[in-house]
Design an enzyme around this catalytic site. Structure first.
Site, PDB file in Angstrom:
ATOM      1  N   CYS A 104     -26.380 -27.548 -43.708  1.00  0.00           N
ATOM      2  CA  CYS A 104     -25.818 -28.590 -42.761  1.00  0.00           C
ATOM      3  C   CYS A 104     -26.299 -30.069 -43.232  1.00  0.00           C
ATOM      4  CB  CYS A 104     -26.113 -28.139 -41.186  1.00  0.00           C
ATOM      5  SG  CYS A 104     -25.865 -26.495 -40.847  1.00  0.00           S
ATOM      6  N   LYS A 114     -25.827 -31.337 -46.630  1.00  0.00           N
ATOM      7  CA  LYS A 114     -24.399 -31.596 -46.867  1.00  0.00           C
ATOM      8  C   LYS A 114     -23.746 -32.585 -46.265  1.00  0.00           C
ATOM      9  CE  LYS A 114     -21.910 -30.072 -43.744  1.00  0.00           C
ATOM     10  NZ  LYS A 114     -21.549 -28.672 -43.421  1.00  0.00           N
ATOM     11  N   TYR A 154     -14.976 -22.860 -45.196  1.00  0.00           N
ATOM     12  CA  TYR A 154     -15.904 -24.311 -44.741  1.00  0.00           C
ATOM     13  C   TYR A 154     -16.449 -24.767 -45.875  1.00  0.00           C
ATOM     14  CZ  TYR A 154     -16.507 -22.834 -39.745  1.00  0.00           C
ATOM     15  OH  TYR A 154     -16.814 -22.656 -38.368  1.00  0.00           O
ATOM     16  N   GLU A 165      -7.391 -40.548 -27.289  1.00  0.00           N
ATOM     17  CA  GLU A 165      -6.663 -40.915 -26.047  1.00  0.00           C
ATOM     18  C   GLU A 165      -5.301 -40.012 -26.093  1.00  0.00           C
ATOM     19  OE1 GLU A 165      -4.736 -44.888 -25.463  1.00  0.00           O
ATOM     20  OE2 GLU A 165      -5.209 -45.171 -27.281  1.00  0.00           O
ATOM     21  N   HIS A 216      -8.633 -46.679 -24.496  1.00  0.00           N
ATOM     22  CA  HIS A 216      -7.636 -47.295 -25.386  1.00  0.00           C
ATOM     23  C   HIS A 216      -8.102 -48.647 -26.102  1.00  0.00           C
ATOM     24  CE1 HIS A 216      -3.680 -48.232 -26.946  1.00  0.00           C
ATOM     25  NE2 HIS A 216      -3.917 -49.756 -26.503  1.00  0.00           N
ATOM     26  N   GLU A 240     -15.440 -28.283 -47.664  1.00  0.00           N
ATOM     27  CA  GLU A 240     -16.154 -29.321 -47.619  1.00  0.00           C
ATOM     28  C   GLU A 240     -16.625 -29.919 -48.802  1.00  0.00           C
ATOM     29  OE1 GLU A 240     -19.251 -27.834 -44.755  1.00  0.00           O
ATOM     30  OE2 GLU A 240     -17.982 -28.311 -42.873  1.00  0.00           O
ATOM     31  N   CYS A 258     -29.941 -24.111 -42.907  1.00  0.00           N
ATOM     32  CA  CYS A 258     -29.419 -25.482 -42.170  1.00  0.00           C
ATOM     33  C   CYS A 258     -30.023 -26.923 -42.717  1.00  0.00           C
ATOM     34  CB  CYS A 258     -29.421 -25.408 -40.924  1.00  0.00           C
ATOM     35  SG  CYS A 258     -28.817 -27.043 -39.949  1.00  0.00           S
TER      36      CYS A 258
HETATM   37  P1  NDP Z   1     -15.936 -18.252 -45.403  1.00  0.00           P
HETATM   38  O1  NDP Z   1     -16.175 -16.912 -45.092  1.00  0.00           O
HETATM   39  O2  NDP Z   1     -15.650 -19.511 -44.545  1.00  0.00           O
HETATM   40  O3  NDP Z   1     -15.070 -18.458 -46.512  1.00  0.00           O
HETATM   41  C1  NDP Z   1     -15.138 -17.686 -47.811  1.00  0.00           C
HETATM   42  C2  NDP Z   1     -13.679 -18.008 -48.563  1.00  0.00           C
HETATM   43  O4  NDP Z   1     -14.112 -17.359 -50.006  1.00  0.00           O
HETATM   44  C3  NDP Z   1     -12.559 -17.612 -48.223  1.00  0.00           C
HETATM   45  O5  NDP Z   1     -11.676 -18.430 -48.212  1.00  0.00           O
HETATM   46  C4  NDP Z   1     -12.364 -16.182 -48.652  1.00  0.00           C
HETATM   47  O6  NDP Z   1     -10.959 -16.166 -48.948  1.00  0.00           O
HETATM   48  C5  NDP Z   1     -12.865 -16.496 -50.092  1.00  0.00           C
HETATM   49  N1  NDP Z   1     -13.359 -15.370 -51.028  1.00  0.00           N
HETATM   50  C6  NDP Z   1     -13.883 -14.406 -50.551  1.00  0.00           C
HETATM   51  N2  NDP Z   1     -14.105 -13.588 -51.625  1.00  0.00           N
HETATM   52  C7  NDP Z   1     -13.349 -13.914 -52.589  1.00  0.00           C
HETATM   53  C8  NDP Z   1     -13.208 -13.530 -54.028  1.00  0.00           C
HETATM   54  N3  NDP Z   1     -13.715 -12.322 -54.385  1.00  0.00           N
HETATM   55  N4  NDP Z   1     -12.378 -14.537 -54.845  1.00  0.00           N
HETATM   56  C9  NDP Z   1     -11.936 -15.393 -54.448  1.00  0.00           C
HETATM   57  N5  NDP Z   1     -12.251 -16.042 -53.224  1.00  0.00           N
HETATM   58  C10 NDP Z   1     -12.901 -15.215 -52.364  1.00  0.00           C
HETATM   59  O7  NDP Z   1     -17.312 -18.589 -46.214  1.00  0.00           O
HETATM   60  P2  NDP Z   1     -18.075 -19.810 -46.638  1.00  0.00           P
HETATM   61  O8  NDP Z   1     -19.061 -19.702 -47.730  1.00  0.00           O
HETATM   62  O9  NDP Z   1     -17.191 -21.142 -46.778  1.00  0.00           O
HETATM   63  O10 NDP Z   1     -19.041 -20.172 -45.334  1.00  0.00           O
HETATM   64  C11 NDP Z   1     -19.970 -19.339 -44.863  1.00  0.00           C
HETATM   65  C12 NDP Z   1     -20.263 -19.535 -43.421  1.00  0.00           C
HETATM   66  O11 NDP Z   1     -20.868 -20.586 -43.254  1.00  0.00           O
HETATM   67  C13 NDP Z   1     -18.951 -19.734 -42.670  1.00  0.00           C
HETATM   68  O12 NDP Z   1     -18.390 -18.764 -42.022  1.00  0.00           O
HETATM   69  C14 NDP Z   1     -19.536 -20.996 -41.334  1.00  0.00           C
HETATM   70  O13 NDP Z   1     -19.552 -19.834 -40.362  1.00  0.00           O
HETATM   71  C15 NDP Z   1     -20.805 -21.319 -42.035  1.00  0.00           C
HETATM   72  N6  NDP Z   1     -20.655 -22.688 -42.463  1.00  0.00           N
HETATM   73  C16 NDP Z   1     -20.379 -23.620 -41.245  1.00  0.00           C
HETATM   74  C17 NDP Z   1     -20.203 -24.919 -41.663  1.00  0.00           C
HETATM   75  C18 NDP Z   1     -19.547 -25.829 -40.612  1.00  0.00           C
HETATM   76  O14 NDP Z   1     -20.126 -25.366 -39.363  1.00  0.00           O
HETATM   77  N7  NDP Z   1     -19.408 -27.052 -40.858  1.00  0.00           N
HETATM   78  C19 NDP Z   1     -20.401 -25.503 -42.982  1.00  0.00           C
HETATM   79  C20 NDP Z   1     -20.619 -24.403 -43.930  1.00  0.00           C
HETATM   80  C21 NDP Z   1     -20.821 -23.157 -43.614  1.00  0.00           C
HETATM   81  P3  NDP Z   1     -10.087 -15.035 -47.532  1.00  0.00           P
HETATM   82  O15 NDP Z   1      -9.814 -16.395 -46.716  1.00  0.00           O
HETATM   83  O16 NDP Z   1      -8.910 -14.811 -48.559  1.00  0.00           O
HETATM   84  O17 NDP Z   1     -10.913 -14.013 -47.578  1.00  0.00           O
END
Ligand code: NDP
Length: 452
Positions: A47, A50, A177, A440, A435, A181, A42
């Site tokens: 976080c 980022k 995410y 709101e 407002h 982002e 983080c």
């Molecule tokens: P996520 O699990 O959210 O997303 C992974 C993405 O990669 C999905 O869209 C998935 O597709 C895709 N994917 C997985 N494998 C492949 C592949 N082989 N080829 C192509 N696409 C693929 O992971 P992140 O890495 O984005 O984030 C990890 C975690 O970190 C999150 O779950 C979140 O909890 C945390 N996080 C939170 C944030 C916040 O609170 N703002 C910010 C950043 C991270 P599919 O949907 O089809 O599975």
């Protein structure tokens, strides 16, 4: 049997540091080992940096808006190196804060890698062995590349903060995410961004109407978001670039490729098998509702358990662990109704059930409004926001709240209080509107747009 410590924490991220400090404050003798930098994902590579990049990237739009509001401002160039120098200075400062907090709590810090030897013993990379009555695994997770030839040519999110220069073009793979982002951040900083998501719509699992709006806004901002597309093959090209053949047959050369394809628990070579600790299919440490593993002296919190991968959740799990083990007050971790935000532009703030999940559970009413906010409409932008409540027909309880808007992260924190308290739609309606604001609308929506 006497031990060197009451508690040995492996991992100095948000969850581990909090658990160590709070346990020490209860009078426990505590040690913590971290083989990288205190602060963990983080603070050091997630976080915090980022969000600072989000702030930096929002200025490009702000310059345009300022001109529309009558200001005579010229957009200059963005200096990545100037920003990066300041960013790393800030991360160093925060790391120092974490170290001081532990020192001031009398937690002994080992800047070393720790492995479990048995249920009460850890071995440090320095060769020392330490025993503890309780061991807490808080080693977090790490980004993973998909298993494909050439995947090592792509970066992962950890690498972004150390880039020497910003690329001119980048392909971001994923629709979660991190992918969404960074697509917005890098686009705002002037990088030409292409995003491939293999599925039908990004941000799978969240409310579809909210996902659709975020996706539309990402495209409108200039990101070339390609749904239903993925990398078929990737090979090295001149000057460190990467040549990509996509599953739709197109071929493109990108300066950089970023894989944001999920994260894996950090359990490799931790000695967990030797200590007899059960793990799941993704390598996550399996725990019960008190974060206890199958070995009674060993607990685990945070991303390494692959429950909910969010910093505040890891912190709460750490606090519940201390409450349970050191305060004699068994406290299960409450994972229900966790508000969260995705820092896309605009942000998405969400708590509770999506419309789809709620409708699958019971009859619902959906209250939603999407409109052009006053701020950006005045500046001549076509941005839209969404305010949405998903309500149980039977109990009138608000089951979910979904906001897509600038500042949605701030708004959902407060909506989360009401929803966690079990507020009904009528409770929202009893609150006077503030407002003129965007939020709101959450207390002024009269008729449902859909019922099931
Ligand atoms: P996520 O699990 O959210 O997303 C992974 C993405 O990669 C999905 O869209 C998935 O597709 C895709 N994917 C997985 N494998 C492949 C592949 N082989 N080829 C192509 N696409 C693929 O992971 P992140 O890495 O984005 O984030 C990890 C975690 O970190 C999150 O779950 C979140 O909890 C945390 N996080 C939170 C944030 C916040 O609170 N703002 C910010 C950043 C991270 P599919 O949907 O089809 O599975």
């Amino acid at each position: 049997m006497s031990f060197d410590y009451d508690l040995f924490v492996i991992g100095g991220g948000s969850g581990g540091v909090r658990a160590a400090r709070v346990a020490a404050a209860e009078g426990a003798k505590v040690a913590l080992a971290e083989d990288s930098r205190l602060g963990g994902t983080c603070v050091i590579r997630g976080c915090v940096p980022k969000k600072l990049m989000v702030f930096a990237s929002e200025y490009s739009g702000a310059f345009e808006d300022a001109r529309a509001y009558g200001w005579d401002v010229q957009e200059g160039d963005f200096s990545w190196s100037r920003f990066q120098t300041k960013l790393h200075a800030e991360l160093n400062r925060l790391e120092g804060v974490y170290r001081r907090l532990l020192d001031n709590s009398s937690v002994q810090i080992f800047d070393a890698r720790a492995k479990l030897k048995d249920p009460h013993t850890v071995v440090l990379s320095t060769g020392e062995e330490k025993t503890a009555k309780h061991i807490l695994i808080a080693t977090g997770g790490r980004p993973v590349r998909p298993p494909m030839d050439g995947a090592e040519l792509g970066m992962v999110s950890d690498d972004i903060f150390d880039l020497e220069t910003l690329p001119e073009t980048i392909l971001i793979v994923g629709g979660g995410y991190i992918a969404s982002e960074f697509a917005c951040i890098l686009n705002g900083l002037g990088v030409k961004v292409t995003q491939y998501y293999r599925g039908e719509q990004i941000l799978r699992g969240f409310d579809l109407e909210a996902r659709n709006l975020v996706s539309d806004m990402i495209k409108a901002s200039g990101v070339d978001l390609q749904l239903g597309n993925n990398i078929a093959t990737m090979t090295a090209a001149d000057g460190g670039a990467v040549h990509v053949v996509a599953t739709d047959g197109s071929e493109t050369t990108f300066d950089k490729v970023l894989f944001a394809t999920g994260r894996s628990p950090n359990t490799y070579d931790l000695g967990l098998e030797d200590a007899g600790i059960e793990m799941g299919l993704k390598g996550e440490v399996l725990v019960d509702e008190y974060s206890q593993t199958n070995i009674p002296s060993v607990y685990a919190i945070g991303d390494v358990t692959d429950r909910v991968q969010l910093t505040p959740v890891a912190i709460r799990e750490g606090m519940a662990f201390v409450e349970t083990v050191f305060k004699g007050n068994p406290t299960p971790v409450d994972h229900d109704l966790i508000p969260s935000a995705i820092f896309t532009q605009p942000e998405m703030g969400t708590v509770g059930l999506s419309e789809e999940d709620a409708a699958a559970q019971e009859p619902i009413e959906v209250y939603a409004t999407s409109f052009k906010p006053m701020n950006t409409a005045f500046a001549g932008r076509d941005d839209k926001v969404l305010m949405k409540l998903v309500v149980s027909k039977a109990t009138r309880v608000v089951l979910g709240c979904h906001i897509v808007a600038p500042g949605a992260g701030e708004m959902i924190q407060l909506a989360g209080v009401a929803i966690k308290m079990g507020a009904t739609k009528e409770d929202f309606d009893r609150v006077c509107a503030v407002h003129p604001t965007m939020s709101e609308e959450l207390v002024t929506m009269k008729a449902p747009v859909r019922t099931t």
